[in-house]
Design a protein around this motif. Structure first.
Motif, PDB file in Angstrom:
ATOM      1  N   THR A 102      41.528  40.992  47.314  1.00 34.89           N
ATOM      2  CA  THR A 102      41.713  40.915  46.307  1.00 34.89           C
ATOM      3  C   THR A 102      43.409  41.185  46.192  1.00 34.89           C
ATOM      4  OG1 THR A 102      41.513  42.980  44.908  1.00 34.89           O
ATOM      5  CG2 THR A 102      39.861  41.136  45.463  1.00 34.89           C
ATOM      6  N   ILE A 103      44.524  40.954  45.081  1.00 41.26           N
ATOM      7  CA  ILE A 103      45.569  41.597  45.212  1.00 41.26           C
ATOM      8  C   ILE A 103      45.396  43.376  45.169  1.00 41.26           C
ATOM      9  CG2 ILE A 103      47.559  41.458  43.043  1.00 41.26           C
ATOM     10  CD1 ILE A 103      47.694  38.683  44.932  1.00 41.26           C
ATOM     11  N   ASN A 137      47.754  41.072  35.226  1.00 35.03           N
ATOM     12  CA  ASN A 137      46.507  40.364  34.566  1.00 35.03           C
ATOM     13  C   ASN A 137      46.325  39.569  36.163  1.00 35.03           C
ATOM     14  OD1 ASN A 137      48.624  38.803  35.051  1.00 35.03           O
ATOM     15  ND2 ASN A 137      48.395  37.564  33.412  1.00 35.03           N
ATOM     16  N   GLN A 138      46.454  39.595  37.655  1.00 31.71           N
ATOM     17  CA  GLN A 138      45.975  39.272  38.399  1.00 31.71           C
ATOM     18  C   GLN A 138      45.679  39.908  39.439  1.00 31.71           C
ATOM     19  OE1 GLN A 138      47.118  35.343  38.075  1.00 31.71           O
ATOM     20  NE2 GLN A 138      48.301  35.599  36.545  1.00 31.71           N
ATOM     21  N   GLU A 140      42.684  40.423  40.295  1.00 31.47           N
ATOM     22  CA  GLU A 140      41.619  41.075  40.481  1.00 31.47           C
ATOM     23  C   GLU A 140      40.984  39.455  41.388  1.00 31.47           C
ATOM     24  OE1 GLU A 140      39.135  43.349  41.323  1.00 31.47           O
ATOM     25  OE2 GLU A 140      40.184  44.137  39.910  1.00 31.47           O
ATOM     26  N   LYS A 141      41.667  38.386  40.955  1.00 30.58           N
ATOM     27  CA  LYS A 141      42.356  37.429  41.911  1.00 30.58           C
ATOM     28  C   LYS A 141      42.510  37.750  43.872  1.00 30.58           C
ATOM     29  CE  LYS A 141      43.261  34.245  37.863  1.00 30.58           C
ATOM     30  NZ  LYS A 141      45.037  33.842  37.474  1.00 30.58           N
ATOM     31  N   TYR A 142      42.177  36.113  44.311  1.00 28.45           N
ATOM     32  CA  TYR A 142      42.661  36.084  46.161  1.00 28.45           C
ATOM     33  C   TYR A 142      44.055  35.446  45.212  1.00 28.45           C
ATOM     34  CZ  TYR A 142      38.066  38.363  46.864  1.00 28.45           C
ATOM     35  OH  TYR A 142      37.019  38.872  47.051  1.00 28.45           O
ATOM     36  N   GLN A 145      44.846  32.065  44.411  1.00 25.94           N
ATOM     37  CA  GLN A 145      44.541  31.286  43.318  1.00 25.94           C
ATOM     38  C   GLN A 145      46.387  31.675  42.884  1.00 25.94           C
ATOM     39  OE1 GLN A 145      41.044  34.147  42.939  1.00 25.94           O
ATOM     40  NE2 GLN A 145      40.389  32.539  42.055  1.00 25.94           N
ATOM     41  N   LEU A 146      47.127  32.577  43.435  1.00 23.31           N
ATOM     42  CA  LEU A 146      48.248  32.689  43.071  1.00 23.31           C
ATOM     43  C   LEU A 146      49.222  32.247  43.285  1.00 23.31           C
ATOM     44  CD1 LEU A 146      46.736  35.425  42.337  1.00 23.31           C
ATOM     45  CD2 LEU A 146      49.103  37.198  42.616  1.00 23.31           C
ATOM     46  N   SER A 147      50.760  32.023  42.472  1.00 26.23           N
ATOM     47  CA  SER A 147      51.243  31.135  43.026  1.00 26.23           C
ATOM     48  C   SER A 147      52.278  31.266  43.998  1.00 26.23           C
ATOM     49  CB  SER A 147      52.387  30.418  41.506  1.00 26.23           C
ATOM     50  OG  SER A 147      52.897  31.460  40.944  1.00 26.23           O
ATOM     51  N   GLN A 150      54.068  34.555  42.985  1.00 25.65           N
ATOM     52  CA  GLN A 150      53.388  35.456  41.901  1.00 25.65           C
ATOM     53  C   GLN A 150      52.878  36.244  42.977  1.00 25.65           C
ATOM     54  OE1 GLN A 150      50.219  33.371  39.901  1.00 25.65           O
ATOM     55  NE2 GLN A 150      51.178  34.234  38.313  1.00 25.65           N
ATOM     56  N   GLN A 151      52.262  35.679  44.935  1.00 26.92           N
ATOM     57  CA  GLN A 151      52.307  36.220  45.831  1.00 26.92           C
ATOM     58  C   GLN A 151      53.596  36.407  46.497  1.00 26.92           C
ATOM     59  OE1 GLN A 151      49.878  33.506  48.284  1.00 26.92           O
ATOM     60  NE2 GLN A 151      50.108  32.098  47.682  1.00 26.92           N
TER      61      GLN A 151
END
Ligand code: ADP
Ligand code: MG
Length: 249
Positions: A102-103, A137-138, A140-142, A145-147, A150-151
């Motif tokens: 995750t992030i 807000n990102q 818990e994402k992988y 899943q981000l732009s 954002q990455q």
């Protein structure tokens, strides 16, 4: 720039040469980046910009010369190198996040492993940093899943989590869709405003004009010009810089 202390520059490259086989890629590079300064490195493709970044981080061994970070010459290997390398944060063109983490995990991993920061503290710091780059807000994402923007901001947070003394950016926005470039540049501008020492390879001339204290122009492995942004953009001295600016502006 006046300074009352005799603190060493944050980065000092002295007589640095790098060969790839016969290819002379860095030619007697002398460069000092004082603490708190933002230096933008410009130059045509193949001029040695990435190699210089990688050499400063010892991802690439140099053929001769010396590179010191915060007054300490970079050792060739071992624990001392790991410690010094941790002082230098690096953000690349491609985001290089761990895809299966995750992030939040991406940002907490290295501080725990390398800096031996306790898990809870690493988590707290990571959350603060993700907040700062605007993607709390990102967490818990992988990565997938981000732009892209954002990455790349996650990659910046991950580098900052190591509490680096200096940040190197190698074309951090080159792989991004145009609408995401500005959010990453804004993050970098904020970092600069906070006093981070930064060496930034970029083709974003607007960023160079606004955020740079100095522009270093490289061509064919040499530093051809080293000037204030205003001076460089309005009155480049060398034919190579004029030619470069003519193509890019
Ligand atoms: P820039 O980042 O300014 O585009 P680089 O530092 O990537 O330039 O490359 C400088 C020169 O070194 C180029 O001629 C490139 O082809 C060469 N080069 C870079 N990395 C390697 C490598 N690992 N092996 C051989 N040649 C390389
Ligand atoms: Mg490059």
């Amino acid at each position: 720039m006046t300074t009352t202390t005799s603190a060493p520059p944050m980065i000092r490259a002295t007589g640095v040469n790098k060969f790839f086989g016969e290819l002379h890629v860095l030619k007697d590079i002398n460069l000092e980046v004082p603490r708190g300064q933002v230096v933008v490195v410009l130059g045509p493709s193949g001029s040695g910009k990435s190699t210089l970044c990688r050499a400063i981080n010892r991802l690439e061994p140099i053929s001769s010369g010396e590179i010191a970070v915060d007054g300490k010459p970079l050792p060739a290997e071992g624990k001392a190198l790991a410690a010094l390398r941790a002082d230098v944060g690096m953000v690349f063109q491609s985001f290089n996040l761990f895809a299966h983490k995750t992030i939040l995990e991406n940002v907490t991993l290295a501080p725990q492993k390398v800096r031996k920061v306790p898990a809870e503290e690493a988590r707290k710091t990571a959350t603060e940093l993700l907040e700062r780059v605007g993607i709390a807000n990102q967490a818990e994402k992988y990565p997938a899943q981000l732009s892209g923007g954002q990455q790349q901001r996650a990659a910046i947070a991950r580098a900052l989590a190591m509490r680096p003394k200096v940040m190197l950016f190698d074309e951090p926005t080159s792989a991004l869709d145009p609408e995401m470039v500005q959010e990453v540049l804004d993050t970098m501008t904020g970092l600069a405003a906070e006093g981070m020492t930064m060496l930034v390879v970029t083709h974003e001339m607007g960023f160079a004009r606004r955020a740079a204290d100095r522009v270093v122009f490289m061509a064919d492995g040499e530093i051809v010009e080293d000037a204030a942004p205003d001076e460089f953009f309005t009155a480049p001295k060398s034919e190579r810089a004029k030619d470069f600016l003519g193509k890019i502006l």
